[in-house]
Write an enzyme that holds these catalytic residues in place. Sequence first.
Site, PDB file in Angstrom:
ATOM      1  CG  LEU A 182      -2.032  -0.876   1.206  1.00  0.00           C
ATOM      2  CD1 LEU A 182      -2.709  -0.940   2.841  1.00  0.00           C
ATOM      3  CD2 LEU A 182      -3.071  -0.915   0.176  1.00  0.00           C
ATOM      4  CG  ASP A 183       0.205   4.298  -2.874  1.00  0.00           C
ATOM      5  OD1 ASP A 183       0.820   3.271  -3.542  1.00  0.00           O
ATOM      6  OD2 ASP A 183      -0.605   4.810  -3.488  1.00  0.00           O
ATOM      7  NE  ARG A 184       6.863   7.056   3.302  1.00  0.00           N
ATOM      8  CZ  ARG A 184       7.826   6.463   4.064  1.00  0.00           C
ATOM      9  NH1 ARG A 184       7.428   6.579   5.521  1.00  0.00           N
ATOM     10  NH2 ARG A 184       9.155   6.060   3.800  1.00  0.00           N
TER      11      ARG A 184
ATOM     12  CB  THR B   7      -3.067   3.694   0.697  1.00  0.00           C
ATOM     13  OG1 THR B   7      -2.926   4.683  -0.318  1.00  0.00           O
ATOM     14  CG2 THR B   7      -4.100   2.801   0.944  1.00  0.00           C
TER      15      THR B   7
ATOM     16  CG  HIS C 199       0.551   5.478  -7.127  1.00  0.00           C
ATOM     17  ND1 HIS C 199       0.690   4.993  -5.858  1.00  0.00           N
ATOM     18  CD2 HIS C 199       1.463   6.323  -7.523  1.00  0.00           C
ATOM     19  CE1 HIS C 199       1.660   5.653  -5.510  1.00  0.00           C
ATOM     20  NE2 HIS C 199       2.189   6.331  -6.425  1.00  0.00           N
TER      21      HIS C 199
END
Length: 238
Positions: free
Chosen positions: A108-110, A112, A191
Amino acid sequence: MRDSPRRRLDALLSGLGYGSRREVAQLCKRGRVRIEGFLATDASMRVDPRAVLLDDAPLDFPFGLVVALHKPLGVACTRAGAEGQTIFDLLPPLWRKRHPKVASAGRLDRDTSGLLVVTDDGKLIHRLTTPSAKVEKSYQATLDASPTEEMLERLRHGVLLDGERSATVPAGAIVVGPREVQITLREGKYHQVRRMFAAVGGHVEALCRIRIGALPLGDLPRGHWRAIAEAEIIPAIG
Ligand code: URA
């Protein structure tokens, strides 16, 4: 739980992160390892992992490790070289020393938050991340404005993302609040959720993954983890 064949004591403890084989031999010499109540003096003996106590405690996930983690915002999924906090700061330090390595199944993105599966089972990681397995992942996206029905229809049919040659596979998109959309994907491009909304003229302000396969994030508190069975994620393989 995976099979529990008898294992060499030194290989077992070293794979679980308790030290090199030499250090495990020292643990035995110092009387810190017991098997069925008896001191284990020979680190090369074959043992049932369930019968081993180290400092009077059972071994940590001796048959492999699968946990659900609620990743908070601002935390990176990478292990090495990441600046700031990583998911490994939220997990027991011993897990960094295990072999096979402990890793998250996908990232997961930072910015998110939400559900991650963390495991030392490479086959499970493959199963959860390979596009051909089509394991569904659901996210709750909070937008900067109310979504239109036309935007959602385009997401449901598939959209061409910036820099991609083929459209996204059809996604589930349900309105769950004035600016909240629950979106379900069967693929995992970089993303993807933010780019999908951007492609239809929307902007995601906050994103949280709320389900992987059959496993919901539920009420797992932010920053916490809990042991799970594979069958909770993909019932057929449990
Ligand atoms: N989609 C995103 O945009 N970010 C994530 O972290 C996961 C899916």
